[in-house]
Scaffold this motif. Structure first.
Motif, PDB file in Angstrom:
ATOM      1  N   MET A   1       0.828  -1.206   0.000  1.00 31.31           N
ATOM      2  CA  MET A   1       0.000   0.000   0.000  1.00 31.31           C
ATOM      3  C   MET A   1       0.860   1.253   0.000  1.00 31.31           C
ATOM      4  N   ALA A   2       1.957   1.230   0.749  1.00 24.91           N
ATOM      5  CA  ALA A   2       2.833   2.401   0.789  1.00 24.91           C
ATOM      6  C   ALA A   2       3.385   2.705  -0.596  1.00 24.91           C
ATOM      7  N   LEU A   3       3.744   1.661  -1.365  1.00 25.02           N
ATOM      8  CA  LEU A   3       4.270   1.860  -2.711  1.00 25.02           C
ATOM      9  C   LEU A   3       3.206   2.479  -3.606  1.00 25.02           C
ATOM     10  N   LEU A   4       1.959   2.009  -3.506  1.00 24.07           N
ATOM     11  CA  LEU A   4       0.882   2.551  -4.309  1.00 24.07           C
ATOM     12  C   LEU A   4       0.671   4.035  -4.015  1.00 24.07           C
ATOM     13  N   GLU A   5       0.627   4.371  -2.737  1.00 23.09           N
ATOM     14  CA  GLU A   5       0.405   5.764  -2.363  1.00 23.09           C
ATOM     15  C   GLU A   5       1.561   6.653  -2.812  1.00 23.09           C
ATOM     16  N   ARG A   6       2.792   6.127  -2.683  1.00 26.68           N
ATOM     17  CA  ARG A   6       3.958   6.898  -3.146  1.00 26.68           C
ATOM     18  C   ARG A   6       3.894   7.110  -4.657  1.00 26.68           C
ATOM     19  N   ALA A   7       3.536   6.042  -5.374  1.00 27.01           N
ATOM     20  CA  ALA A   7       3.432   6.146  -6.830  1.00 27.01           C
ATOM     21  C   ALA A   7       2.345   7.130  -7.229  1.00 27.01           C
ATOM     22  N   ALA A   8       1.190   7.066  -6.554  1.00 22.09           N
ATOM     23  CA  ALA A   8       0.094   7.978  -6.868  1.00 22.09           C
ATOM     24  C   ALA A   8       0.513   9.424  -6.649  1.00 22.09           C
ATOM     25  N   THR A   9       1.256   9.686  -5.595  1.00 24.80           N
ATOM     26  CA  THR A   9       1.726  11.041  -5.303  1.00 24.80           C
ATOM     27  C   THR A   9       2.709  11.517  -6.364  1.00 24.80           C
ATOM     28  N   GLU A  10       3.670  10.668  -6.699  1.00 25.28           N
ATOM     29  CA  GLU A  10       4.696  11.048  -7.666  1.00 25.28           C
ATOM     30  C   GLU A  10       4.137  11.210  -9.066  1.00 25.28           C
ATOM     31  N   LEU A  11       3.106  10.429  -9.410  1.00 25.27           N
ATOM     32  CA  LEU A  11       2.573  10.427 -10.772  1.00 25.27           C
ATOM     33  C   LEU A  11       1.287  11.230 -10.913  1.00 25.27           C
ATOM     34  N   GLY A  12       0.765  11.740  -9.800  1.00 25.07           N
ATOM     35  CA  GLY A  12      -0.375  12.641  -9.878  1.00 25.07           C
ATOM     36  C   GLY A  12      -1.723  11.977 -10.010  1.00 25.07           C
ATOM     37  N   VAL A  13      -1.891  10.770  -9.484  1.00 24.28           N
ATOM     38  CA  VAL A  13      -3.178  10.086  -9.500  1.00 24.28           C
ATOM     39  C   VAL A  13      -3.819  10.219  -8.123  1.00 24.28           C
ATOM     40  N   ALA A  14      -5.046  10.720  -8.078  1.00 23.51           N
ATOM     41  CA  ALA A  14      -5.756  10.883  -6.811  1.00 23.51           C
ATOM     42  C   ALA A  14      -6.437   9.577  -6.426  1.00 23.51           C
ATOM     43  N   LEU A  15      -6.068   9.010  -5.287  1.00 21.37           N
ATOM     44  CA  LEU A  15      -6.649   7.758  -4.812  1.00 21.37           C
ATOM     45  C   LEU A  15      -7.749   8.050  -3.797  1.00 21.37           C
ATOM     46  N   GLU A  16      -8.874   7.385  -3.974  1.00 24.62           N
ATOM     47  CA  GLU A  16      -9.958   7.466  -2.982  1.00 24.62           C
ATOM     48  C   GLU A  16     -10.258   6.045  -2.561  1.00 24.62           C
ATOM     49  N   GLY A  17     -11.371   5.487  -3.017  1.00 26.69           N
ATOM     50  CA  GLY A  17     -11.663   4.091  -2.696  1.00 26.69           C
ATOM     51  C   GLY A  17     -10.710   3.136  -3.377  1.00 26.69           C
ATOM     52  N   GLU A  18     -10.047   3.624  -4.455  1.00 25.17           N
ATOM     53  CA  GLU A  18      -9.148   2.754  -5.209  1.00 25.17           C
ATOM     54  C   GLU A  18      -7.987   2.242  -4.358  1.00 25.17           C
ATOM     55  N   ALA A  19      -7.628   2.980  -3.314  1.00 25.94           N
ATOM     56  CA  ALA A  19      -6.465   2.603  -2.513  1.00 25.94           C
ATOM     57  C   ALA A  19      -6.631   1.244  -1.857  1.00 25.94           C
ATOM     58  N   THR A  20      -7.881   0.804  -1.664  1.00 25.80           N
ATOM     59  CA  THR A  20      -8.117  -0.498  -1.033  1.00 25.80           C
ATOM     60  C   THR A  20      -8.670  -1.511  -2.017  1.00 25.80           C
ATOM     61  N   ASP A  21      -8.750  -1.147  -3.298  1.00 26.48           N
ATOM     62  CA  ASP A  21      -9.291  -2.041  -4.330  1.00 26.48           C
ATOM     63  C   ASP A  21      -8.132  -2.741  -5.036  1.00 26.48           C
ATOM     64  N   PRO A  22      -7.954  -4.051  -4.846  1.00 27.40           N
ATOM     65  CA  PRO A  22      -6.804  -4.752  -5.445  1.00 27.40           C
ATOM     66  C   PRO A  22      -6.800  -4.716  -6.968  1.00 27.40           C
TER      67      PRO A  22
END
Length: 457
Positions: A1-22
């Motif tokens: 999850m930490a990698l996903l959030e870091r990637a979303a921040t660096e690449l500009g993707v806003a995560l909402e419910g997607e953060a917990t959707d595999p």
């Protein structure tokens, strides 16, 4: 999850419910689609022609083309522009030189403004002519002026072979020994890339004997981008104007955001068939800083197209150079290669280098993150500077594999991936921001993952 959030921040993707959707993680097709949807340059992809996986079927899926560092894709308008020139030739013959639309006699001027923007130059500092190594030789005739005490050239140890050959032959032609006059910048033991401070130290060490520093803009094998401004400042500090600074921009032009004039680079040369998409064997380009613009301060090889325009056709044997880089031209321009280059540079004008560079950093980071998260540990590693040193890389990652690289490359080719490899053990992956998508990067990593799981041998 930490990698996903870091990637979303660096690449500009806003995560909402997607953060917990595999099904919507970093390695998902959904994530790539979100990145493409946010790409303000995505429409430019339609302006290029992609090879098809089934070459015989024009309706088959397009290849995953990640080889812009070797040969860029064909702009859709290239054929139209070449056909226009062929029709002009057919209909007008020699009168095409002075036609009302794009006369051949000034066709070399059509690309200059756009090319100057690409490399960060004044329009008078740029010319399109010849091919890369020919231009390097022409520049070294002017800028490598060795003496008995100042005759060395600094170059990186694994420069592209043609650069190595050109510098050695220039040294020999001037009556010196290349084995004694070449100063090699080498990575430290156990490291793949050069440290700028080590290049600066070499300049300081050889300050009294250096006549020329000539480096790549981007090192073709490792993908390392050199720090132009720091290198030029080091030369000025330690050598003054007794040593000149030039760059081979084969992998940098159209890739990095360059500022050749502001950085006080003396000269530079480049090809246009890689990131600039002018086609195989496309015409080369060169830069000569405006401080040499009067055309009288440096010796050169002379040719009639370098003669000033106002009386060029009087056919006088006396050479009076055009001011600026145009004064280094030898022969009349190559009309058809300039037509294909114009088709590409029009798209660069639309895109702009700052926006292309921003997308390049994002695409390359996405590739890096997918390789990290999707492949087994130890399956491959990049020898290109990482994300924290992204100012030292362009669009290319150079990958080394645990499996034999030729086997991996061959297996990927069969799956519709077009990239390249360089001896002895590197596969170069280069997502070109003007036409590549995030989906291209995602497809590549999925196919690479399958290939490695199949045990390419």
């Amino acid at each position: 999850m930490a990698l996903l959030e870091r990637a979303a921040t660096e690449l500009g993707v806003a995560l909402e419910g997607e953060a917990t959707d595999p099904s919507k993680g970093l390695g998902s097709q959904w994530f790539a689609e979100q990145l493409d949807a946010r790409d303000e340059l995505r429409e430019l992809r339609q302006e290029f022609i992609f090879p098809r996986v089934d070459r015989a079927d024009p309706e088959s899926e397009s290849c995953v083309y990640l080889c812009g560092n070797s040969l860029g894709l064909q702009p859709r308008k290239a054929k139209e522009y070449v056909t226009e020139e062929l029709d002009k030739w057919a209909n007008l013959g020699v009168e095409g030189h002075f036609a009302s639309t794009r006369p051949w006699v000034t066709v070399d001027e059509l690309c200059i403004q756009d090319m100057a923007h690409v490399v960060g130059a004044q329009s008078s500092e740029v010319a399109t002519m010849n091919s890369l190594t020919v231009n390097l030789h022409l520049m070294m005739v002017s800028f490598y002026r060795p003496t008995q005490t100042r005759n060395k050239i600094l170059i990186e140890t694994k420069a592209f072979p043609s650069d190595w050959m050109a510098t050695r032959s220039q040294i020999r032609e001037k009556g010196f020994d290349p084995d004694e006059c070449l100063v090699e910048a080498k990575p430290r033991s156990g490291e793949e890339t050069l440290r700028t401070e080590d290049i600066e130290a070499l300049i300081a060490e050889h300050a009294d004997s250096l006549a020329l520093v000539m480096l790549s803009g981007i090192q073709y094998y490792t993908g390392q981008a050199f720090e132009f401004e720091r290198i030029v400042k080091a030369v000025r500090k330690h050598c003054g104007d007794d040593c000149r600074v030039g760059f081979d921009l084969a992998h940098a032009a159209g890739n990095l955001e360059l500022k050749l004039h502001d950085w006080d680079v003396d000269f530079a040369c480049w090809c246009t068939y890689k990131y600039l998409n002018s086609g195989p064997g496309g015409i080369g380009g060169c830069f000569v800083h405006s401080k040499f613009g009067d055309g009288k301060s440096l010796p050169r090889f002379e040719g009639w197209w370098g003669h000033r325009k106002e009386d060029r056709f009087k056919m006088d044997a006396k050479f009076l150079p055009t001011e600026g880089a145009f004064g280094w031209q030898l022969s009349n321009p190559c009309v058809l290669p300039l037509a294909t280059l114009r088709a590409s540079l029009e798209l660069f004008r639309t895109a702009t280098m700052p926006r292309l560079r921003a997308k390049s950093e994002s695409l390359t980071r996405y590739l890096e993150l997918l390789l990290e998260s999707e492949l087994p540990t130890g399956a491959c590693r990049s020898i290109t500077p990482g994300f924290t040193r992204r100012h030292e890389r362009g669009s290319q990652l150079s990958l080394v594999f645990a499996n034999p690289v030729k086997a991996v490359h061959s297996a990927l080719e069969k799956k519709g991936v077009i990239c390249d490899m360089r001896e002895p053990d590197v596969m170069r992956i280069a997502p070109a921001p003007i036409y590549n998508s995030y989906m291209d990067v995602w497809r590549f990593v999925q196919l690479l993952k399958e290939t490695l799981a199949d045990g390419a041998k």
